[in-house]
Design a protein around this motif. Structure first.
Motif, PDB file in Angstrom:
ATOM      1  N   GLU A 150       0.855  -1.189   0.000  1.00  0.00           N
ATOM      2  CA  GLU A 150       0.000   0.000   0.000  1.00  0.00           C
ATOM      3  C   GLU A 150       0.887   1.234   0.000  1.00  0.00           C
ATOM      4  N   GLU A 151       0.336   2.361  -0.429  1.00  0.00           N
ATOM      5  CA  GLU A 151       1.093   3.615  -0.391  1.00  0.00           C
ATOM      6  C   GLU A 151       1.374   3.976   1.060  1.00  0.00           C
ATOM      7  N   SER A 181       6.129   2.591  -0.611  1.00  0.00           N
ATOM      8  CA  SER A 181       5.178   1.489  -0.475  1.00  0.00           C
ATOM      9  C   SER A 181       5.504   0.699   0.781  1.00  0.00           C
TER      10      SER A 181
END
Length: 130
Positions: free
Chosen positions: A19-20, A31
């Motif tokens: 995920e960011e 990430s």
């Protein structure tokens, strides 16, 4: 910092979904990884080449992986120096008599720098010059 890198089992098997993320002191896209204190920058998402990888930390707790800085044939590094914005990575291949050098101006792109090779010429009385 330079070090080797292996993907986790969950990354290899496709179970982990990045995920960011944001991290104080880093104004770049990051990430998440399966490890709490490890993050991947864009260069860290590139495939490993079997050599050393660049890592960066602002607090010695959280680490950003910037990706490969050398290839598998250059994994026997003898010296690494950072001078005037360039990284100099010295390695011997295939043995101690054959010195080589990477010069990398961007440790964050996940691409190893240029390779320099020099030959040593033997002079009288055992002295050598590059």
């Amino acid at each position: 910092m330079f070090g080797r890198y292996n993907k986790s089992k969950s990354q290899k098997e496709g179970e982990f979904k990045a995920e960011e993320a944001t991290l104080e002191g880093f104004n770049i896209k990051l990430s998440t990884t399966p490890y709490k204190n490890q993050f991947d920058a864009a260069g860290g998402l590139k495939p490993s080449l079997g050599g050393y990888h660049a890592w960066q930390s602002k607090d010695m707790v959280n680490w950003v992986h910037h990706g490969p800085v050398s290839e598998s044939f250059s994994k026997w590094v003898t010296t690494a120096e950072y001078v005037d914005g360039k990284m100099y990575l010295y390695y011997d291949f295939p043995n101690d008599q054959d010195p080589h050098l990477y010069i990398d101006e961007d440790l964050t792109d996940g691409i190893p720098g240029r390779i320099w090779v020099w030959l040593l010429t033997t002079l009288p009385m055992g002295r050598t010059v590059p």
